[in-house]
Motif scaffolding. Structure first.
Motif, mmCIF file in Angstrom:
data_model
loop_
_atom_site.group_PDB
_atom_site.id
_atom_site.type_symbol
_atom_site.label_atom_id
_atom_site.label_comp_id
_atom_site.label_asym_id
_atom_site.label_seq_id
_atom_site.Cartn_x
_atom_site.Cartn_y
_atom_site.Cartn_z
ATOM 1 N N TYR A 119 -18.741 3.949 7.124
ATOM 2 C CA TYR A 119 -17.587 3.339 7.960
ATOM 3 C C TYR A 119 -16.086 4.066 7.684
ATOM 4 O O TYR A 119 -15.761 4.338 8.817
ATOM 5 N N GLU A 120 -16.380 5.076 6.488
ATOM 6 C CA GLU A 120 -15.093 5.103 6.284
ATOM 7 C C GLU A 120 -15.231 6.309 4.920
ATOM 8 O O GLU A 120 -16.130 6.057 4.346
ATOM 9 N N ARG A 190 -11.945 -3.805 8.275
ATOM 10 C CA ARG A 190 -11.533 -2.960 9.837
ATOM 11 C C ARG A 190 -11.538 -3.812 11.560
ATOM 12 O O ARG A 190 -11.285 -3.017 12.092
#
Length: 241
Positions: A119-120, A190
């Motif tokens: 995701y990141e 998020r």
């Protein structure tokens, strides 16, 4: 909207707030403290129950073990309208003097797992929102329950937590290690949603104790008793939000 493929729920099925234990058995234990409990769905490691606590409607959903299954649960609950998540889990302590049965409220989670990396970047912090964090701490105070508050670690590999790894966590002053919070915090942030976590200590890795080593059941009696206390704190926290 079609039903979500793993939780088997759709828009309108769930409340705005969800308590998310790992263990499906703990879903029933939380529901026992509530009114009007009704099973919505049950599939794989996911058991989903709607209930009411002190007039507050809530959902209880198990996530299973680890960040991958937690991420699926959060993604699918968020897709059908859940806005706040509170993990009610168990954890292994990483500092001397933290005892079995103690409770820990996480201020953040080291991302020692693989799910959030999809995701990141790892440098982005996995943190709860302040409102949920504060509500958990205040609910503990109202129940006169001593709670350790600070950063924790989320790890993927329960049986690969070597002495060197534990030493690094201890030196970093992380309070404990578990397997779900980093994914929960990351996805909630998020998506612009809220999340927090309270966990009951079931062993202390720096003192050489691990759950299940000396008893026939997974959790020691003191941990089992204080899981109930953590449940009440989590319920009080969401009722007050």
């Amino acid at each position: 909207m079609a039903k979500q493929p793993h939780l088997l729920v759709e828009e309108g099925d769930l409340a705005d707030v969800a308590l998310v234990p790992g263990d499906p058995g703990r879903v029933d234990r939380i529901a026992d403290h509530c009114d009007d409990a009704e099973t919505v769905a049950e599939n794989r490691e996911y058991k989903v129950v709607n209930a009411t606590y002190e007039g507050t409607e809530l959902t209880i959903c198990s996530t299973g073990i680890g960040s991958p299954s937690t991420a699926i649960a959060v993604e699918e609950m968020a897709a059908v309208g859940v806005e706040r998540f509170v993990r009610v889990g168990t954890t292994g302590a990483l500092q001397s003097g933290i005892e079995i049965g103690d409770m820990i409220v996480a201020t953040g989670a080291a991302k020692d797992e693989g799910t959030t990396k999809r995701y990141e970047n790892v440098e982005v912090p996995a943190v709860p929102d302040y409102e949920t964090l504060d509500a958990l701490v205040e609910a503990a105070k109202h129940r006169d329950a001593p709670v350790h508050v600070g950063p924790i670690a989320t790890d993927d590999a329960f049986y690969a937590e070597t002495e060197a790894v534990v030493d690094d966590w201890e030196a970093a002053e992380l309070l404990c290690v578990e397997m779900e919070a980093a994914a929960l915090f990351t996805l909630a942030r998020r998506k612009g949603l809220s999340a927090g976590a309270i966990c009951t200590v079931d062993g202390n890795l720096v003192e050489g104790t691990q759950k299940g080593e000396t008893e026939d059941e997974e959790l020691p009696d003191k941990a089992k008793d204080n899981v109930g206390r953590a449940i009440r704190i989590a319920l009080d926290a969401v009722e007050g939000l």
